[in-house]
Structures are given as structure tokens and as C-alpha cells.
Design an enzyme around this catalytic site. Structure first.
Site, PDB file in Angstrom:
ATOM      1  N   ASP A   1      41.866  36.499  50.032  1.00  5.21           N
ATOM      2  CA  ASP A   1      42.837  37.675  49.985  1.00  5.21           C
ATOM      3  C   ASP A   1      44.189  37.221  49.318  1.00  5.21           C
ATOM      4  OD1 ASP A   1      43.837  40.104  50.365  1.00  5.21           O
ATOM      5  OD2 ASP A   1      44.660  39.939  52.269  1.00  5.21           O
TER       6      ASP A   1
ATOM      7  N   ASP B   1      48.915  33.947  55.367  1.00  9.77           N
ATOM      8  CA  ASP B   1      47.945  34.995  55.593  1.00  9.77           C
ATOM      9  C   ASP B   1      46.488  34.749  55.107  1.00  9.77           C
ATOM     10  OD1 ASP B   1      49.931  36.858  56.552  1.00  9.77           O
ATOM     11  OD2 ASP B   1      50.402  37.899  54.798  1.00  9.77           O
TER      12      ASP B   1
END
Length: 262
Positions: free
Chosen positions: A193, A215
Site C-alpha cells: 500500500d 502503515d
């Protein structure tokens, strides 16, 4: 949980200076501060892992991140995943196929707990491979404690917000690709991501600026069936963004470089 224990937890929250943010306000946010999460925070405080806790520094679709202090006033970021409102289908897509989580139970609570462990393990692997990420400190239930990246209780800005201010975007891009390569070749991981939204800029916009990958919970090992697809997507996102900054970023060349084909 008994009312007596909940009162004890609220007293501990008050001791951690969360009272200024309002315990009642936190209790209203049941999707983040449910009773089991408050109980876990209480236990972590009793163990000295957390000595003071401040307000929210980031709000995402699946989790909130809070500023805190730990032992010796070390600055911490506490990421709390929501058990009731997280996107379990999306989480499952990244967990299924990862041999580290082959026996996961298909319940909301189990998926969130395993996702939290997964992000912790990915941070450890990335850091060991030489990638700048927040140092992982502890994972318990739906709570991830890690190094705080920022100053004066303000987290470092995301690349999306300050990329055009970088004095040397080309060098910054090279480091991003170097980190992506180290993830792939040294840690056997794909971020999955990666974009300007999940890269912090540490050290200002000058020569000291460096990326910090964040993240990374959805990161997958190379034996995941979609690892190559995720890698191509990461590289597309990064090349697309830096091309807007005037950097000559060929997706084909970068992909070959990351995979060690050139």
C-alpha cells in the site's frame, strides 16, 4: 468487566492525563475505546509501558493513532485498531495467503488481533532490513505501540503534503526505491500500500529529509499469491507521484531494479 474495574481504569486514564481530553468523550468513541481496549491500556500503564497519553494525532479508516509517553519520557505512537468498524474483508485478503497467519480464525476480533500482530512483525522485518520505519515496541490485542516520528507532539508530515517543498526530490525518490528494494530483497516483503499517503518526511524539506515508511500492516511476504501484483502497484504509485514532481521515474526500470534484474 465490572463497574468497579471500569472505575479503576478511568482513574488510571486520568493519571495518564487523558482526563484533559475527556474520559466521557473517549467512552463515546466506543469503536476505538471499548472496555477491553481501556482495560488493556490500563494494564500497559501499570506495567510502565505508558506513562502519559495525549490526544489523537491521526485518524484512519481502520485505526486511530495517539501520542503518548513511555519509560524515561520516550515519545510513543499508540495505534488502536477498531474491532467493530474495521474492513474485515480487506484485511482477510492480505492475511489469507500469508503462511505466518495460516490458522487465523474468521471472526472480527481474531482478524483485527492478527492484523495488529502482522503490522508489528512487518515493522520488525523492515527495520532489520535497513528500512526506516517507526521502531516497533509492543503489540497486544488491537493495540500497537511504536516509536513516535515527529516533534512537539506533531507527527512528521506525509509526503503528499510536503513533496513539492522538497529541495532534492530526486534524492528522496532514490531513497524510497532503495527502501522498497531492501523490503523486497532483504526482508522478503512487499509494502502493498505504498504511496505518498504512507510515507512520512522526517528531518524537514532540506538535505536532511528522509522517508519513513508507515502503515505497513497490509505488507505481504513474497510467497503471498498477490505479492508481485502488489509490488507493481506500489511502484506505479511511487513513480506516478514523483513524475508529478518532475522526476524521471520509469516503472519498468524501477521494477527491474527492485527485483535485482539490472
Amino acid at each position: 468487566m465490572t463497574d468497579k474495574l471500569l472505575r479503576k481504569i478511568e482513574e488510571e486514564i486520568s493519571r495518564l492525563h487523558m482526563k484533559e481530553h475527556g474520559v466521557e468523550e473517549l467512552k463515546v468513541e466506543e469503536d476505538v475505546f471499548d472496555k477491553p481496549t481501556l482495560e488493556t491500556l490500563y494494564k500497559l500503564a501499570n506495567r510502565g509501558v505508558i506513562t502519559a497519553m495525549g490526544g489523537s494525532i491521526s485518524t484512519g479508516k481502520e485505526a486511530n493513532v495517539f501520542y503518548a509517553l513511555g519509560e524515561d519520557k520516550r515519545e510513543l505512537a499508540i495505534k488502536i485498531y477498531r474491532i467493530t468498524t474495521s474492513n474485515f474483508k480487506a484485511m482477510s485478503d492480505y492475511l489469507i495467503g500469508d503462511p505466518r497467519f495460516a490458522n487465523i480464525k474468521q471472526s472480527k476480533k481474531s482478524i483485527v488481533f492478527e492484523w495488529t500482530k502482522k503490522e508489528f512483525k512487518n515493522l520488525v522485518r523492515a527495520r532489520d532490513a535497513g528500512v526506516r520505519v517507526p521502531e516497533p515496541i509492543l503489540s497486544e490485542r488491537n493495540i500497537l505501540i511504536m516509536e513516535f516520528i515527529g516533534e512537539h507532539e506533531q507527527h512528521a508530515p506525509r509526503l503528499k503534503d510536503v513533496g513539492r517543498d522538497l529541495e532534492d526530490a530526486a534524492s528522496f525518490f532514490e531513497v524510497v526505491i532503495d527502501y522498497t528494494t531492501k523490503l523486497y530483497q532483504n526482508a522478503s516483503l512487499v509494502h502493498a500500500d505504498l504511496s505518498e499517503f504512507n510515507i512520512l518526511v522526517e528531518g524537514g524539506s532540506g538535505d536532511e529529509a528522509r522517508p519513513v515508511f508507515i502503515d505497513i500492516g497490509q505488507g505481504v511476504t513474497l510467497d503471498h499469491p498477490n505479492a508481485e501484483e502488489f509490488l507493481s502497484r506500489d511502484i506505479h504509485n511511487i513513480c506516478r507521484y514523483f513524475s508529478k514532481l518532475g522526476i524521471d521515474a520509469s516503472e519498468e526500470d524501477v521494477l527491474a531494479s527492485v527485483k535485482g534484474l539490472v
